[in-house]
Design a protein around this motif. Structure first.
Motif, mmCIF file in Angstrom:
data_model
loop_
_atom_site.group_PDB
_atom_site.id
_atom_site.type_symbol
_atom_site.label_atom_id
_atom_site.label_comp_id
_atom_site.label_asym_id
_atom_site.label_seq_id
_atom_site.Cartn_x
_atom_site.Cartn_y
_atom_site.Cartn_z
ATOM 1 N N TRP A 189 -14.518 -12.322 -1.653
ATOM 2 C CA TRP A 189 -13.482 -12.677 -2.644
ATOM 3 C C TRP A 189 -13.583 -14.123 -3.142
ATOM 4 O O TRP A 189 -13.162 -14.424 -4.251
ATOM 5 N N ALA A 220 -17.193 -4.582 -4.449
ATOM 6 C CA ALA A 220 -16.022 -4.516 -3.566
ATOM 7 C C ALA A 220 -16.096 -3.277 -2.679
ATOM 8 O O ALA A 220 -15.862 -3.339 -1.464
ATOM 9 N N TYR A 221 -16.453 -2.145 -3.290
ATOM 10 C CA TYR A 221 -16.494 -0.883 -2.542
ATOM 11 C C TYR A 221 -17.535 -0.946 -1.421
ATOM 12 O O TYR A 221 -17.275 -0.541 -0.283
ATOM 13 N N THR A 277 0.825 -1.212 0.000
ATOM 14 C CA THR A 277 0.000 0.000 0.000
ATOM 15 C C THR A 277 0.856 1.258 0.000
ATOM 16 O O THR A 277 0.533 2.241 -0.653
ATOM 17 N N TYR A 279 -16.205 -3.104 1.509
ATOM 18 C CA TYR A 279 -15.158 -2.507 2.344
ATOM 19 C C TYR A 279 -15.581 -1.229 3.061
ATOM 20 O O TYR A 279 -14.906 -0.797 3.988
ATOM 21 N N THR A 301 -8.490 1.006 5.823
ATOM 22 C CA THR A 301 -9.254 0.243 4.825
ATOM 23 C C THR A 301 -8.392 -0.079 3.609
ATOM 24 O O THR A 301 -8.426 -1.193 3.078
ATOM 25 N N ILE A 322 -7.543 -3.783 2.275
ATOM 26 C CA ILE A 322 -7.853 -4.253 0.914
ATOM 27 C C ILE A 322 -6.671 -5.040 0.346
ATOM 28 O O ILE A 322 -6.816 -6.159 -0.158
ATOM 29 N N GLU A 323 -5.466 -4.442 0.446
ATOM 30 C CA GLU A 323 -4.302 -5.128 -0.143
ATOM 31 C C GLU A 323 -3.871 -6.333 0.694
ATOM 32 O O GLU A 323 -3.436 -7.346 0.159
ATOM 33 N N LEU A 349 -9.334 -0.422 -5.803
ATOM 34 C CA LEU A 349 -10.303 -1.528 -5.901
ATOM 35 C C LEU A 349 -10.645 -1.826 -7.360
ATOM 36 O O LEU A 349 -10.799 -2.985 -7.751
ATOM 37 N N ASP A 357 -5.883 -8.295 2.340
ATOM 38 C CA ASP A 357 -6.833 -9.349 1.967
ATOM 39 C C ASP A 357 -6.490 -9.953 0.609
ATOM 40 O O ASP A 357 -6.376 -11.172 0.465
ATOM 41 N N TYR A 358 -6.345 -9.089 -0.383
ATOM 42 C CA TYR A 358 -6.192 -9.552 -1.765
ATOM 43 C C TYR A 358 -4.873 -10.294 -1.986
ATOM 44 O O TYR A 358 -4.829 -11.339 -2.640
ATOM 45 N N TYR A 377 -15.221 -10.595 4.165
ATOM 46 C CA TYR A 377 -14.280 -10.335 3.064
ATOM 47 C C TYR A 377 -13.881 -11.643 2.370
ATOM 48 O O TYR A 377 -13.752 -11.689 1.149
#
Length: 556
Positions: A543, A380-381, A342, A384, A400, A404-405, A365, A407-408, A539
């Protein structure tokens, strides 16, 4: 008083004479001699550094057995790391002659050890860099196995493997299939299996463990049919085979880019030309583009990685989990593993005084969900920002983006890997963790925000016992965390259950099953309230269930 001095001298002399040591060890390549160090009364350790496990590798070929040596090999110094880019990516370091490993063997009670469990470490570094000894600060190497071996009474082995262009470049066909670094790891594990008995180890109780690209490597080693019977357990820290960066689906594209940089053709003769190119030139040509933005996240630039080659990995990774049925598996992530990414993609996250625009959250995202178009982004938005309320704070937005990163890139793939392992297990047990000890650098005077949890690689110092090695650099709570992790990790290596072994643990860690998905949160404050279930369920559900079922957008 004089008499007392004489008695002490005699006691020291007797202990020195009877110091527990393996002495010269017989291996398949020849005789090796390490260094014996005294850690306390009747408490010694043998350390072997730079033991060859394979011959110097031929370029873009699998490793072969070492031809052996005459006389006694003095294994007292780390050997060079494999040829790789430096951190600035403007020069190289290391050597092509790099397939060596290091071994730490503890001896307790003045007796030479035998039949000890073995833990084999695979380092991380984005498949691009790294070494068997790790970063060095004042001769204190990060991956020194001494603390784990001593505290856990296990043998620790660390190994070198090819990285960068020489380790992972592939033409996507049989001419240069790739995965050379994975073959090196496999050769080292096989060598340990064949030779570790001579060092006092039990070849039938080997655990492989690693972090980041090393954690993904561990996961890939469990999936490969070539490792059948070579090890019993595996631990993946912040990296698994199902991570989006762990497998390169289009290796030819990158190989052609490198070929053009080194004046090789991109036709059928490309592989032959690359094999004849100077290795330093090849390594320098294999730089990754590390500039990134919310529209082009760093994770998509990590393209020098393993491939589905039809040999080491005969199929897509999710179809290979039957090979892990009898392997005990432990995997987890750090709660802010994605922060390191991030910081590159959305730099405002690290600025205490600057807002991170909501527009940047959407752009990030959008990049991660682009194959599903607007529908992917909207879903996605809303997932989150569900808890944001009408006026989210600056900190909420920044956290947040990190989530996001995390998680992904790490957390969701790790949950998927744990689920696949548990669903295919016959005798193999599965354990899940979340490491949450806050980063030591977060705070007012630091480049990092005070709310920072455990960043990527923050777990390494604790697993390798640095708070004990360099006590002045840490608080007592850091020694607590380190003690807990060494206990869980070495108990697991001994018994396949992190709760059972020689070391006491603060909390009973329940197994992860396909139904209840239990996990342990690891930090300095642990008690039974730190056992959880269904980690980040909303989450994970998004995904793994919602997102894959959205229609793919076909561009014109």
């Amino acid at each position: 008083m004089e008499m007392f001095g004489i008695l002490v001298a005699v006691a020291v002399l007797l202990e020195t004479v009877s110091a527990a040591s393996l002495g010269v060890v017989y291996t398949e390549g020849g005789l090796v001699e390490g260094t014996n160090i005294r850690l306390g009364y009747k408490h010694h350790m043998d350390v072997f550094k730079g033991v060859p496990f394979a011959a110097m590798p031929r370029r873009f070929e699998k490793p072969t057995r070492h031809p052996g040596w005459d006389g006694i090999l003095k294994a007292k110094e780390y050997q060079k790391r494999c040829l790789q880019l430096n951190l600035l990516m403007n020069d190289v370091r290391g050597s092509e002659d790099c397939l060596y490993l290091n071994i730490w063997v503890p001896h307790v009670g003045g007796v030479v050890s035998s039949n000890l469990p073995v833990m084999v470490w695979i380092y991380g570094g984005a498949f691009l860099l790294g070494g068997s000894m790790g970063a060095n600060f004042l001769d204190n190497y990060l991956y020194s196995g001494q603390e784990i071996a001593d505290r856990g009474n296990v043998i620790v082995v660390t190994l070198g493997y090819r990285v960068g262009s020489l380790g992972f470049m592939s033409t996507g066909d049989s001419k240069m299939p790739g995965n050379y670094g994975l073959w090196d790891q496999h050769a080292a594990i096989a060598w340990v299996h064949r030779n570790i008995r001579s060092f006092g180890g039990n070849p039938d109780n080997i655990t492989i463990f690693g972090e980041s690209a090393g954690g993904a490597s561990v996961s890939l080693q469990t999936l490969s049919p070539h490792n059948k019977g070579l090890f019993k357990r595996a631990i993946s820290q912040s990296g698994v085979a199902t991570c989006p960066w762990a497998i390169n689906k289009t290796p030819r594209k990158f190989a052609e880019e490198v070929a053009l940089k080194v004046n090789c053709p991109t036709d059928d003769s490309m592989a032959d030309c690359l094999k004849m190119t100077d290795p330093t030139v090849l390594t320098l040509a294999g730089t990754l583009n590390l500039s990134s933005s919310p529209d082009s996240p760093l994770v998509y630039n990590l393209v020098l990685s393993p491939v589905i080659d039809g040999d080491f990995l005969p199929d897509e990774v999710h179809n290979l989990y039957h090979n892990t049925a009898d392997i005990d598996y432990m995997a987890g992530v750090n709660d802010m593993d994605g922060h390191i990414f991030t910081g590159a993609d959305v730099p405002s996250v690290n600025s205490q005084l600057v807002d991170t625009p909501i527009e940047e959250v959407k752009r990030l995202l959008g990049s991660l969900t682009k194959e599903k178009g607007t529908l992917g982004l909207d879903n996605a938005y809303s997932t989150y920002t569900l808890d944001w309320g009408s006026k989210p704070s600056r900190e909420t937005i920044k956290k947040t983006v990190v989530a996001i990163e995390t998680d992904y890139i790490f957390l969701i793939p790790t949950q998927a890997a744990l689920y696949l392992h548990a669903s295919k297990a016959s005798t193999g047990r599965t354990y899940s963790y979340l490491f949450t000890e806050p980063n030591r650098l977060g705070g007012i005077l630091s480049p990092f925000p005070g709310w920072l949890g455990a960043d990527h690689a923050d777990d390494l110092q604790y697993v390798f016992g640095k708070p004990f090695t360099t006590p002045l650099g840490y608080w007592p709570r850091h020694r607590s965390v380190s003690g807990y992790m060494i206990a869980y990790w070495t108990n697991f290596a001994k018994t396949g259950d992190p709760n059972k072994g020689d070391l006491k643990v603060p909390v009973t860690w329940p197994a992860f099953t396909s139904n209840d998905h239990r996990f342990l949160e690891i930090n300095s404050k642990m008690d039974s309230s730190y056992v959880g279930q269904k980690l980040r369920l909303r989450y994970v559900n998004f995904w793994t269930s919602v997102f894959p079922n959205l229609p793919v957008v076909t561009s014109e």
